[in-house]
Design an enzyme around this catalytic site. Structure first.
Site, PDB file in Angstrom:
ATOM      1  N   GLU A  54      20.023   5.958   3.990  1.00 29.46           N
ATOM      2  CA  GLU A  54      20.153   6.421   5.382  1.00 29.46           C
ATOM      3  C   GLU A  54      21.195   5.591   6.139  1.00 29.46           C
ATOM      4  O   GLU A  54      21.676   6.004   7.192  1.00 29.46           O
ATOM      5  CB  GLU A  54      18.808   6.357   6.101  1.00 29.46           C
ATOM      6  CG  GLU A  54      17.793   7.391   5.642  1.00 29.46           C
ATOM      7  CD  GLU A  54      18.167   8.834   5.975  1.00 29.46           C
ATOM      8  OE1 GLU A  54      18.689   9.072   7.078  1.00 29.46           O
ATOM      9  OE2 GLU A  54      17.942   9.710   5.128  1.00 29.46           O
ATOM     10  N   VAL A  92       9.687  15.437   3.186  1.00 31.45           N
ATOM     11  CA  VAL A  92       9.817  16.864   2.888  1.00 31.45           C
ATOM     12  C   VAL A  92       9.363  17.216   1.470  1.00 31.45           C
ATOM     13  O   VAL A  92       8.755  18.269   1.258  1.00 31.45           O
ATOM     14  CB  VAL A  92      11.264  17.348   3.179  1.00 31.45           C
ATOM     15  CG1 VAL A  92      12.247  16.948   2.089  1.00 31.45           C
ATOM     16  CG2 VAL A  92      11.273  18.846   3.396  1.00 31.45           C
ATOM     17  N   THR A 129       0.820  -1.220   0.000  1.00 30.46           N
ATOM     18  CA  THR A 129       0.000   0.000   0.000  1.00 30.46           C
ATOM     19  C   THR A 129       0.852   1.268   0.000  1.00 30.46           C
ATOM     20  O   THR A 129       0.332   2.369  -0.151  1.00 30.46           O
ATOM     21  CB  THR A 129      -0.938   0.041   1.233  1.00 30.46           C
ATOM     22  OG1 THR A 129      -0.127  -0.095   2.412  1.00 30.46           O
ATOM     23  CG2 THR A 129      -1.966  -1.079   1.195  1.00 30.46           C
ATOM     24  N   TYR A 177      16.150   4.633  12.543  1.00 32.09           N
ATOM     25  CA  TYR A 177      15.742   4.056  11.259  1.00 32.09           C
ATOM     26  C   TYR A 177      16.974   3.543  10.494  1.00 32.09           C
ATOM     27  O   TYR A 177      16.992   2.410  10.005  1.00 32.09           O
ATOM     28  CB  TYR A 177      15.002   5.114  10.429  1.00 32.09           C
ATOM     29  CG  TYR A 177      14.766   4.709   8.999  1.00 32.09           C
ATOM     30  CD1 TYR A 177      13.667   3.930   8.654  1.00 32.09           C
ATOM     31  CD2 TYR A 177      15.637   5.108   7.974  1.00 32.09           C
ATOM     32  CE1 TYR A 177      13.452   3.552   7.332  1.00 32.09           C
ATOM     33  CE2 TYR A 177      15.428   4.731   6.660  1.00 32.09           C
ATOM     34  CZ  TYR A 177      14.335   3.953   6.350  1.00 32.09           C
ATOM     35  OH  TYR A 177      14.133   3.578   5.040  1.00 32.09           O
ATOM     36  N   SER A 212      18.576   1.221   2.412  1.00 32.42           N
ATOM     37  CA  SER A 212      18.388   2.672   2.289  1.00 32.42           C
ATOM     38  C   SER A 212      19.699   3.438   2.375  1.00 32.42           C
ATOM     39  O   SER A 212      20.624   3.061   3.113  1.00 32.42           O
ATOM     40  CB  SER A 212      17.466   3.118   3.424  1.00 32.42           C
ATOM     41  OG  SER A 212      17.556   4.497   3.620  1.00 32.42           O
TER      42      SER A 212
HETATM   43  P1  GDP Z   1      14.768  11.147   4.736  1.00 29.69           P
HETATM   44  O1  GDP Z   1      15.996  11.499   3.963  1.00 29.69           O
HETATM   45  O2  GDP Z   1      14.360   9.723   4.576  1.00 29.69           O
HETATM   46  O3  GDP Z   1      14.830  11.568   6.164  1.00 29.69           O
HETATM   47  O4  GDP Z   1      13.574  11.967   4.010  1.00 29.69           O
HETATM   48  P2  GDP Z   1      12.749  13.265   4.453  1.00 29.69           P
HETATM   49  O5  GDP Z   1      12.004  13.712   3.230  1.00 29.69           O
HETATM   50  O6  GDP Z   1      11.945  13.034   5.675  1.00 29.69           O
HETATM   51  O7  GDP Z   1      13.893  14.349   4.829  1.00 29.69           O
HETATM   52  C1  GDP Z   1      14.849  14.774   3.895  1.00 29.69           C
HETATM   53  C2  GDP Z   1      15.642  15.942   4.466  1.00 29.69           C
HETATM   54  O8  GDP Z   1      14.802  17.090   4.553  1.00 29.69           O
HETATM   55  C3  GDP Z   1      16.189  15.700   5.882  1.00 29.69           C
HETATM   56  O9  GDP Z   1      17.524  16.132   5.921  1.00 29.69           O
HETATM   57  C4  GDP Z   1      15.333  16.608   6.753  1.00 29.69           C
HETATM   58  O10 GDP Z   1      16.010  17.109   7.898  1.00 29.69           O
HETATM   59  C5  GDP Z   1      15.035  17.747   5.791  1.00 29.69           C
HETATM   60  N1  GDP Z   1      13.853  18.524   6.172  1.00 29.69           N
HETATM   61  C6  GDP Z   1      13.792  19.881   6.331  1.00 29.69           C
HETATM   62  N2  GDP Z   1      12.573  20.248   6.716  1.00 29.69           N
HETATM   63  C7  GDP Z   1      11.816  19.122   6.814  1.00 29.69           C
HETATM   64  C8  GDP Z   1      10.452  18.876   7.168  1.00 29.69           C
HETATM   65  O11 GDP Z   1       9.700  19.775   7.497  1.00 29.69           O
HETATM   66  N3  GDP Z   1      10.031  17.580   7.134  1.00 29.69           N
HETATM   67  C9  GDP Z   1      10.862  16.547   6.760  1.00 29.69           C
HETATM   68  N4  GDP Z   1      10.385  15.305   6.707  1.00 29.69           N
HETATM   69  N5  GDP Z   1      12.151  16.749   6.443  1.00 29.69           N
HETATM   70  C10 GDP Z   1      12.627  18.020   6.462  1.00 29.69           C
END
Ligand code: GDP
Length: 324
Positions: free
Chosen positions: A126, A188, A11, A148, A124
């Site tokens: 990460e 993000v 999903t 994670y 990942s």
């Molecule tokens: P990730 O790489 O799996 O953690 O994917 P995300 O999309 O959650 O985050 C990507 C990057 O965007 C990370 O370095 C976050 O710190 C940065 N970031 C900045 N602002 C935000 C926010 O408001 N939400 C999220 N999710 N990430 C953010």
């Protein structure tokens, strides 16, 4: 003979694109489905009658054994996880149980019931976390920076271990960030494209974000699921980095997304400490050379700008449908 595939996490973003791809290729597709009070079917509504669902949970080995018996799969794609990095600090134990230990449950279910099935593990970028070298490739040492990331490192090494211990056809795909209109709203990219549309429509007035300087290697999820499938079609199992080989900042993502609808992001984006991570991954940049050479992968099929635009356009279409 019709090939049979079992997908966990069907999903989610990747599971739904992979199901689309395998159905197109004529596979019989089985999806492991975790019971929720309200079904989360948005990503797979269009194929709900073509997929056979099996109720089960990754943390419950007996349900996985049952699922493997029912599906009798040629290929298993293990995509289910607690997949959001931010949540992994709030729920570190659950993240360990679901994202790490459940990989062993799935591998054990296969080893016991169908050890000849080919297995794909969703690893990942990460895992590279506080990167030891740039760009990151298959041989780059891991330095995870979140519960994670730590959990994914465990899953990766268990996959390698089952390959080496039991000679199973087990592959680990180290996928860098991959996005799409089906991405969850907490990530993000989708948070930005959703906000851009709401701001454009006058429904929202600002967008609160964390670290705008974080750099990510962002690709298109629909392109990336093809690599998962390709890995399982090779003569021998192996691990691959899947990435575009380009890195962009969160700020750049904002700039392109807002300007696509004629807005200047500096007028709307507000930095909020609430969205900063306890430990940040500052830079991710993958080296997809092995995937290019061995899998025939084209990392530039969808460019960064095209990706941002298609996500904004999709959110705009959704907004129009809702308002009609
Ligand atoms: P990730 O790489 O799996 O953690 O994917 P995300 O999309 O959650 O985050 C990507 C990057 O965007 C990370 O370095 C976050 O710190 C940065 N970031 C900045 N602002 C935000 C926010 O408001 N939400 C999220 N999710 N990430 C953010």
């Amino acid at each position: 003979m019709t090939k049979r595939a079992l997908i966990t996490g069907i999903t989610g973003q990747d599971g739904s694109y992979l199901a689309d791809l395998l159905l197109e290729k004529g596979y019989k597709v089985f999806g492991l489905r975790r019971r929720t009070s309200v079904p989360i079917m948005e990503n797979i509504q269009h194929i709900v009658n073509e997929v056979e669902f099996i109720d089960g949970d990754l943390t419950d080995l007996s349900s996985l054994i049952h699922a493997v018996k029912v599906a009798n799969p040629d290929e298993v794609y293990n995509l289910a996880a607690q997949s959001f990095v931010g949540t992994s600090w709030d729920q570190p134990i659950l993240t360990g149980q679901v994202t790490a230990l459940s990989v062993t449950n799935m591998l054990e279910a296969l080893r016991i019931v169908k050890p000849t099935a080919r297995y794909y593990q969703a690893s990942s970028s990460e895992m590279f976390g506080k990167v030891v070298e740039t760009p990151q490739k298959e041989t780059t040492p891991f330095y995870p920076r979140s519960p994670y990331g730590v959990a994914k490192v465990y899953g990766h090494w268990m996959t390698v271990n089952y390959r080496e211990s039991y000679n199973m056809f087990a592959c680990s795909g180290i996928l860098f960030n991959h996005e799409s209109p089906r991405r969850g709203i907490e990530f993000v990219t989708r948070k930005i494209t959703d906000a851009v549309v709401k701001i454009k429509c006058g429904l929202q007035h600002e967008l609160r974000l964390g670290n705008l300087d974080a750099l990510r290697d962002w690709g298109y999820a629909k392109d990336y699921v093809e690599c998962m499938w390709l890995m399982l079609q090779q003569d021998r199992p192996d691990d691959y980095v899947i990435a575009t080989g380009e890195t962009h900042s969160v700020r750049e993502f904002c700039e392109i997304a807002f300007s696509h609808v004629g807005l200047d992001y500096t007028n709307y984006v507000v930095t909020d400490p609430k969205f900063f991570r306890a430990a940040e991954v500052d830079l991710l940049l993958g080296d997809p050379a092995k995937a290019i050479n061995n899998l025939g992968w084209n990392p530039q099929k969808t460019t960064f700008k095209q990706l941002v635009h298609l996500m904004v356009d999709s959110d705009m279409e959704k907004a129009k449908r809702v308002s009609y």
